[in-house]
Design a protein around this motif. Structure first.
Motif, PDB file in Angstrom:
ATOM      1  N   PHE A  91       0.829  -1.202   0.000  1.00 40.54           N
ATOM      2  CA  PHE A  91       0.000   0.000   0.000  1.00 40.54           C
ATOM      3  C   PHE A  91       0.870   1.261   0.000  1.00 40.54           C
ATOM      4  O   PHE A  91       0.716   2.135  -0.851  1.00 40.54           O
ATOM      5  CB  PHE A  91      -0.948   0.001   1.206  1.00 40.54           C
ATOM      6  N   VAL A  92       1.806   1.329   0.941  1.00 44.89           N
ATOM      7  CA  VAL A  92       2.685   2.499   1.015  1.00 44.89           C
ATOM      8  C   VAL A  92       3.616   2.536  -0.195  1.00 44.89           C
ATOM      9  O   VAL A  92       3.877   3.605  -0.749  1.00 44.89           O
ATOM     10  CB  VAL A  92       3.477   2.507   2.340  1.00 44.89           C
ATOM     11  N   GLY A  93       4.079   1.371  -0.614  1.00 38.75           N
ATOM     12  CA  GLY A  93       4.940   1.319  -1.799  1.00 38.75           C
ATOM     13  C   GLY A  93       4.254   1.888  -3.025  1.00 38.75           C
ATOM     14  O   GLY A  93       4.864   2.607  -3.819  1.00 38.75           O
ATOM     15  N   GLY A  94       2.960   1.603  -3.176  1.00 38.20           N
ATOM     16  CA  GLY A  94       2.207   2.155  -4.299  1.00 38.20           C
ATOM     17  C   GLY A  94       1.998   3.661  -4.181  1.00 38.20           C
ATOM     18  O   GLY A  94       2.100   4.386  -5.167  1.00 38.20           O
ATOM     19  N   LEU A  95       1.711   4.109  -2.979  1.00 36.47           N
ATOM     20  CA  LEU A  95       1.513   5.547  -2.760  1.00 36.47           C
ATOM     21  C   LEU A  95       2.806   6.342  -2.931  1.00 36.47           C
ATOM     22  O   LEU A  95       2.777   7.490  -3.361  1.00 36.47           O
ATOM     23  CB  LEU A  95       0.976   5.803  -1.345  1.00 36.47           C
ATOM     24  N   MET A  96       3.925   5.729  -2.601  1.00 40.37           N
ATOM     25  CA  MET A  96       5.203   6.430  -2.598  1.00 40.37           C
ATOM     26  C   MET A  96       6.152   5.891  -3.669  1.00 40.37           C
ATOM     27  O   MET A  96       7.363   5.924  -3.493  1.00 40.37           O
ATOM     28  CB  MET A  96       5.842   6.306  -1.206  1.00 40.37           C
ATOM     29  N   ARG A  97       5.609   5.454  -4.772  1.00 43.14           N
ATOM     30  CA  ARG A  97       6.451   4.814  -5.792  1.00 43.14           C
ATOM     31  C   ARG A  97       7.537   5.728  -6.350  1.00 43.14           C
ATOM     32  O   ARG A  97       8.530   5.254  -6.882  1.00 43.14           O
ATOM     33  CB  ARG A  97       5.602   4.217  -6.898  1.00 43.14           C
ATOM     34  N   ASN A  98       7.387   7.040  -6.207  1.00 44.72           N
ATOM     35  CA  ASN A  98       8.390   7.980  -6.712  1.00 44.72           C
ATOM     36  C   ASN A  98       9.478   8.293  -5.684  1.00 44.72           C
ATOM     37  O   ASN A  98      10.361   9.096  -5.959  1.00 44.72           O
ATOM     38  CB  ASN A  98       7.720   9.276  -7.171  1.00 44.72           C
ATOM     39  N   TYR A  99       9.392   7.678  -4.528  1.00 47.06           N
ATOM     40  CA  TYR A  99      10.389   7.891  -3.478  1.00 47.06           C
ATOM     41  C   TYR A  99      11.383   6.735  -3.461  1.00 47.06           C
ATOM     42  O   TYR A  99      11.125   5.672  -4.028  1.00 47.06           O
ATOM     43  CB  TYR A  99       9.707   7.997  -2.101  1.00 47.06           C
ATOM     44  N   SER A 100      12.492   6.925  -2.768  1.00 46.51           N
ATOM     45  CA  SER A 100      13.514   5.878  -2.698  1.00 46.51           C
ATOM     46  C   SER A 100      12.981   4.669  -1.916  1.00 46.51           C
ATOM     47  O   SER A 100      12.032   4.787  -1.131  1.00 46.51           O
ATOM     48  CB  SER A 100      14.777   6.410  -2.004  1.00 46.51           C
ATOM     49  N   GLN A 101      13.631   3.528  -2.128  1.00 45.56           N
ATOM     50  CA  GLN A 101      13.253   2.309  -1.420  1.00 45.56           C
ATOM     51  C   GLN A 101      13.340   2.504   0.085  1.00 45.56           C
ATOM     52  O   GLN A 101      12.498   2.023   0.838  1.00 45.56           O
ATOM     53  CB  GLN A 101      14.143   1.141  -1.861  1.00 45.56           C
ATOM     54  N   LYS A 102      14.356   3.212   0.540  1.00 45.57           N
ATOM     55  CA  LYS A 102      14.537   3.443   1.971  1.00 45.57           C
ATOM     56  C   LYS A 102      13.361   4.233   2.546  1.00 45.57           C
ATOM     57  O   LYS A 102      12.842   3.915   3.604  1.00 45.57           O
ATOM     58  CB  LYS A 102      15.856   4.162   2.232  1.00 45.57           C
ATOM     59  N   TRP A 103      12.907   5.274   1.849  1.00 47.91           N
ATOM     60  CA  TRP A 103      11.746   6.052   2.308  1.00 47.91           C
ATOM     61  C   TRP A 103      10.476   5.207   2.296  1.00 47.91           C
ATOM     62  O   TRP A 103       9.669   5.269   3.214  1.00 47.91           O
ATOM     63  CB  TRP A 103      11.536   7.294   1.426  1.00 47.91           C
ATOM     64  N   ARG A 104      10.298   4.426   1.237  1.00 47.52           N
ATOM     65  CA  ARG A 104       9.116   3.558   1.154  1.00 47.52           C
ATOM     66  C   ARG A 104       9.098   2.541   2.287  1.00 47.52           C
ATOM     67  O   ARG A 104       8.072   2.348   2.942  1.00 47.52           O
ATOM     68  CB  ARG A 104       9.062   2.852  -0.205  1.00 47.52           C
ATOM     69  N   ASP A 105      10.234   1.879   2.524  1.00 46.59           N
ATOM     70  CA  ASP A 105      10.281   0.861   3.572  1.00 46.59           C
ATOM     71  C   ASP A 105      10.099   1.457   4.966  1.00 46.59           C
ATOM     72  O   ASP A 105       9.370   0.909   5.792  1.00 46.59           O
ATOM     73  CB  ASP A 105      11.586   0.068   3.502  1.00 46.59           C
TER      74      ASP A 105
END
Length: 138
Positions: A91-105
């Motif tokens: 869910f967060v990964g989809g919302l934040m797909r334009n952010y780095s992996q570290k921010w998403r995780d």
């Protein structure tokens, strides 16, 4: 009743566990470079034992010991963990797909903590420590 006098106590226990567990989780992920699942699971492995005793005696005032209670507690933690973090990551990964992996995780781990807390309260109140009214202190 969904919300009663146990909720504020559960929140206090949760705050203690959150401080300890989230420090471990974010330290493991950001400093030790462990992956999302290992880091988030370490949070709950460390806090679950403390949570069981504090919630049993302080939150729900249950005096008696039953093996079924321990088994239900472990099952509740595992179900809530996999549900909360399994939902939060995509869910967060989809919302934040334009952010780095570290921010998403990191964001997904935070969202997972919030979701876990709500699910865990309901599970402990209505599954683990239910039907123990005769065990409660007055």
């Amino acid at each position: 009743m969904l919300i009663d006098k146990t909720l504020p106590k559960f929140i206090i226990v949760g705050l203690i566990n959150t401080i300890i567990g989230s420090a471990i989780m974010f330290l493991f992920y950001n400093c030790l470079q462990l992956n999302y699942w290992v880091s988030s699971a370490s949070n709950y492995a460390a806090g679950s034992i403390l949570s069981f005793f504090l919630n049993k005696y302080f939150t729900f005032s249950v005096k008696k010991w039953r093996l079924s209670m321990v088994i239900l507690f472990i099952c509740n933690i595992l179900i809530c963990y996999f549900m909360a973090y399994g939902i939060a990551k995509p869910f967060v990964g989809g919302l934040m797909r334009n952010y780095s992996q570290k921010w998403r995780d990191n964001s997904a781990m935070f969202a997972g903590m919030v979701l876990f807390t709500g699910l865990n309260y309901l599970g402990q109140k209505y599954l683990v420590f239910r039907n123990n009214n005769h065990d409660h202190k007055n």
